[in-house]
Design a protein around this motif. Structure first.
Motif, short mmCIF file in Angstrom:
data_model
loop_
_atom_site.label_atom_id
_atom_site.label_comp_id
_atom_site.label_asym_id
_atom_site.label_seq_id
_atom_site.Cartn_x
_atom_site.Cartn_y
_atom_site.Cartn_z
N PHE A 87 0.89 -1.24 -0.12
CA PHE A 87 0.11 0.14 -0.12
C PHE A 87 0.69 1.37 0.07
CE2 PHE A 87 -4.23 -1.62 1.75
CZ PHE A 87 -4.30 -2.66 0.84
N ASN A 88 2.11 1.11 0.45
CA ASN A 88 3.15 2.34 0.32
C ASN A 88 3.71 2.33 -1.20
OD1 ASN A 88 3.57 3.85 3.24
ND2 ASN A 88 2.84 2.00 3.42
N LEU A 89 3.42 1.51 -2.04
CA LEU A 89 4.00 1.29 -3.41
C LEU A 89 3.46 1.88 -4.45
CD1 LEU A 89 5.79 -2.10 -2.82
CD2 LEU A 89 6.69 0.14 -2.29
N PRO A 90 3.74 2.33 -5.51
CA PRO A 90 2.99 2.75 -6.81
C PRO A 90 2.84 1.43 -7.39
CG PRO A 90 5.15 3.38 -7.17
CD PRO A 90 5.37 3.17 -5.83
N SER A 91 1.66 1.35 -8.10
CA SER A 91 1.17 0.15 -9.06
C SER A 91 2.23 -0.20 -9.99
CB SER A 91 -0.08 0.24 -9.44
OG SER A 91 -0.34 1.27 -10.28
N THR A 92 3.01 0.83 -10.42
CA THR A 92 4.02 0.95 -11.67
C THR A 92 5.20 0.14 -11.05
OG1 THR A 92 4.74 3.01 -11.50
CG2 THR A 92 2.76 2.47 -12.97
N LEU A 93 5.42 0.04 -9.82
CA LEU A 93 7.04 -0.67 -9.48
C LEU A 93 7.10 -2.02 -9.85
CD1 LEU A 93 9.20 0.54 -7.27
CD2 LEU A 93 8.42 -0.96 -5.80
N PRO A 94 8.34 -1.92 -10.38
CA PRO A 94 8.68 -3.42 -10.88
C PRO A 94 8.67 -4.46 -9.68
CG PRO A 94 10.32 -2.01 -11.71
CD PRO A 94 9.44 -1.07 -10.82
N TRP A 95 8.26 -5.72 -9.88
CA TRP A 95 7.93 -6.70 -8.78
C TRP A 95 9.37 -6.92 -8.00
CZ3 TRP A 95 4.79 -10.47 -12.54
CH2 TRP A 95 3.77 -9.94 -12.85
N TRP A 96 10.46 -7.06 -8.69
CA TRP A 96 11.61 -7.37 -8.01
C TRP A 96 12.05 -6.31 -6.86
CZ3 TRP A 96 15.88 -4.33 -7.93
CH2 TRP A 96 16.14 -3.55 -8.89
N MET A 97 11.85 -4.85 -7.22
CA MET A 97 11.94 -3.98 -6.23
C MET A 97 11.17 -4.09 -5.03
SD MET A 97 12.31 -0.58 -8.35
CE MET A 97 13.60 -0.37 -9.91
N ALA A 98 9.89 -4.61 -5.31
CA ALA A 98 8.93 -4.97 -4.15
C ALA A 98 9.59 -5.97 -3.20
CB ALA A 98 7.45 -5.31 -4.68
N VAL A 99 10.04 -6.84 -3.80
CA VAL A 99 10.72 -7.98 -3.49
C VAL A 99 11.76 -7.64 -2.25
CG1 VAL A 99 11.91 -10.22 -3.31
CG2 VAL A 99 9.83 -9.84 -4.74
N VAL A 100 12.66 -6.78 -2.85
CA VAL A 100 13.83 -6.14 -2.03
C VAL A 100 13.30 -5.55 -0.93
CG1 VAL A 100 15.61 -4.36 -1.93
CG2 VAL A 100 15.36 -5.89 -4.04
N GLY A 101 12.11 -4.66 -1.03
CA GLY A 101 11.52 -4.14 0.18
C GLY A 101 10.93 -5.19 1.32
#
Length: 315
Positions: A87-101
Motif C-alpha cells: 500500500f506504500n508502493l506505486p502500482s507501476t513499481l517493478p516486482w523485484w523492487m517490491a521483493v527487495v523491500g
C-alpha cells in the motif's frame, strides 16, 4: 475437594484475542482499500500486493528455518507487513523492487532484531523509505487511474500549488495519482473505524495525529481537509502508527506520540522540499517510543517512592 492456589507468571488476566486473530482483523480492514486500488489502478495492484505478501511470508519462513527458530507464519503478521508495504508502493513499481523491500522489512528490520515484538520500527515503513531512497525514480513514478490523464489526476500534495485545492470528492474516491493505499480515503476511514470498533486499536493515536495535522494546517493557511485526505495520512494514522510493538502503551504516551507525528508531518510538508512526511514522521517517532514509555509509565502498585534525603537540611 480442596482448592489449590496456583502461582503463575503475569499476565493473570487473559482474553480471547490472539496475535493471529488481531492480524486477521487488520487484513480484513485493509481489504476495502485493496479492492479500491484494483478498481482505480487495475489488476497490477492486486499482483503487486500478492508479490509483497508472498515475499514477506517466504522471507519470514526461510529465515526462521535457517536459524532454527519456530516459524511464526501462522500469526499473519508477515501478511499484514506485506499488505502495508504494498500500500506504500506505486502500482507501476517493478516486482523485484517490491521483493527487495519485503526482504528489508522482514529480515533486516524484524527478524534480525528478534522477530515480532522486538523490532525497533514498523517494518513496512522502513521498507518503504529504503525503496524511496534506493529507487527514487521508480518510487515517484505514481500510477494513475485508468482512462484519466496524468496531468489532471496528479497527486494532490505534490501539485496543490499548481492546481489549487483538490476536489474533496476526488480525494474521497481516490481518482488521482499516488501509491496503492493513499488514494481512496473512504475505504481507509471504513477500515480505521472497524479497527477502533473491534478494539484492535485505540483511537487516541489516530485522533490525536489527525487532529494535530488539521490544527497546524489551519495555522499554516493550508486546507485541512486536503491535508487529511491525501498523502497517505489516513493509512499511516490508522494502520501504521498504531502498531503495537512500535507505539506507546500508556494513554499519555499515545497522546504525546500522536502530537509528535502531527508536528513532524506538518513540518516536512510545509517547511521541507518533500510533499509527503507521514513515513518519516512515523519512523522518527518509533525511535522515541522507549523514551516516551519511560517518561509516562505508571508507578508500580505497592512500591513506595524513595524519599529524598534530608541530610544537611538543618545546617
Amino acid at each position: 475437594m480442596s482448592n489449590k492456589l496456583i502461582v503463575t507468571a503475569a499476565p493473570h488476566i487473559t482474553g480471547p484475542d490472539s496475535t493471529q486473530k488481531i492480524m486477521q482483523r487488520v487484513c480484513l480492514a485493509l481489504l476495502p482499500t485493496l479492492v479500491a486500488s484494483v478498481i482505480i489502478f487495475g489488476i497490477s495492484s492486486l499482483i503487486l500486493t500478492a508479490v509483497t505478501v508472498a515475499a514477506c511470508v517466504f522471507f519470514e519462513w526461510g529465515y526462521c528455518k535457517l536459524v532454527g527458530r519456530e516459524t511464526p507464519v501462522g500469526d499473519f503478521s508477515a501478511v499484514v507487513t506485506g499488505m502495508l508495504l504494498a500500500f506504500n508502493l506505486p502500482s507501476t513499481l517493478p516486482w523485484w523492487m517490491a521483493v527487495v523491500g519485503a526482504f528489508l522489512a522482514i529480515v533486516i528490520v524484524k527478524q534480525l532484531f528478534g522477530g515480532l515484538g522486538y523490532n525497533f520500527a514498523n517494518p513496512a515503513i522502513v521498507g518503504r523509505i529504503a525503496l524511496a531512497m534506493g529507487f527514487a525514480g521508480k518510487m515517484s513514478s505514481y500510477g494513475y487511474p485508468r482512462g484519466v490523464d496524468a496531468a489532471t489526476a496528479a497527486t494532490p500534495l505534490a501539485h496543490i500549488a499548481d492546481f489549487g485545492p483538490a476536489d474533496y470528492v476526488t480525494l474521497l474516491l481516490g481518482n488521482h495519482g499516488g501509491v496503492l493505499g493513499e488514494t481512496c480515503a473512504i475505504t481507509l476511514i471504513i477500515g480505521g473505524v472497524y479497527l477502533i470498533a473491534t478494539k484492535v486499536i485505540s483511537p487516541v493515536i489516530p485522533v490525536t495525529y489527525l487532529g494535530t495535522v488539521a490544527v497546524l494546517s489551519l495555522v499554516a493557511g493550508q486546507d485541512p481537509i486536503v491535508q487529511l485526505l491525501s498523502g497517505g495520512l489516513l493509512l499511516g494514522a490508522f494502520f501504521m502508527a498504531t502498531d503495537y510493538v512500535t507505539s506507546p502503551t500508556t494513554q499519555l504516551g499515545k497522546l504525546i506520540f500522536g502530537l509528535g507525528l502531527g508536528v513532524i508531518t506538518c513540518a516536512i510538508r510545509f517547511l521541507g522540499t518533500m510533499a509527503e512526511g507521514v513515513s518519516f514522521s512515523i519512523l522518527l517517532m518509533n525511535l522515541t517510543v522507549p523514551y516516551i514509555e519511560v517518561l509516562t509509565r505508571q508507578d508500580r502498585l505497592g512500591i513506595a517512592k524513595a524519599k529524598k534525603s534530608k541530610e544537611g537540611a538543618g545546617k
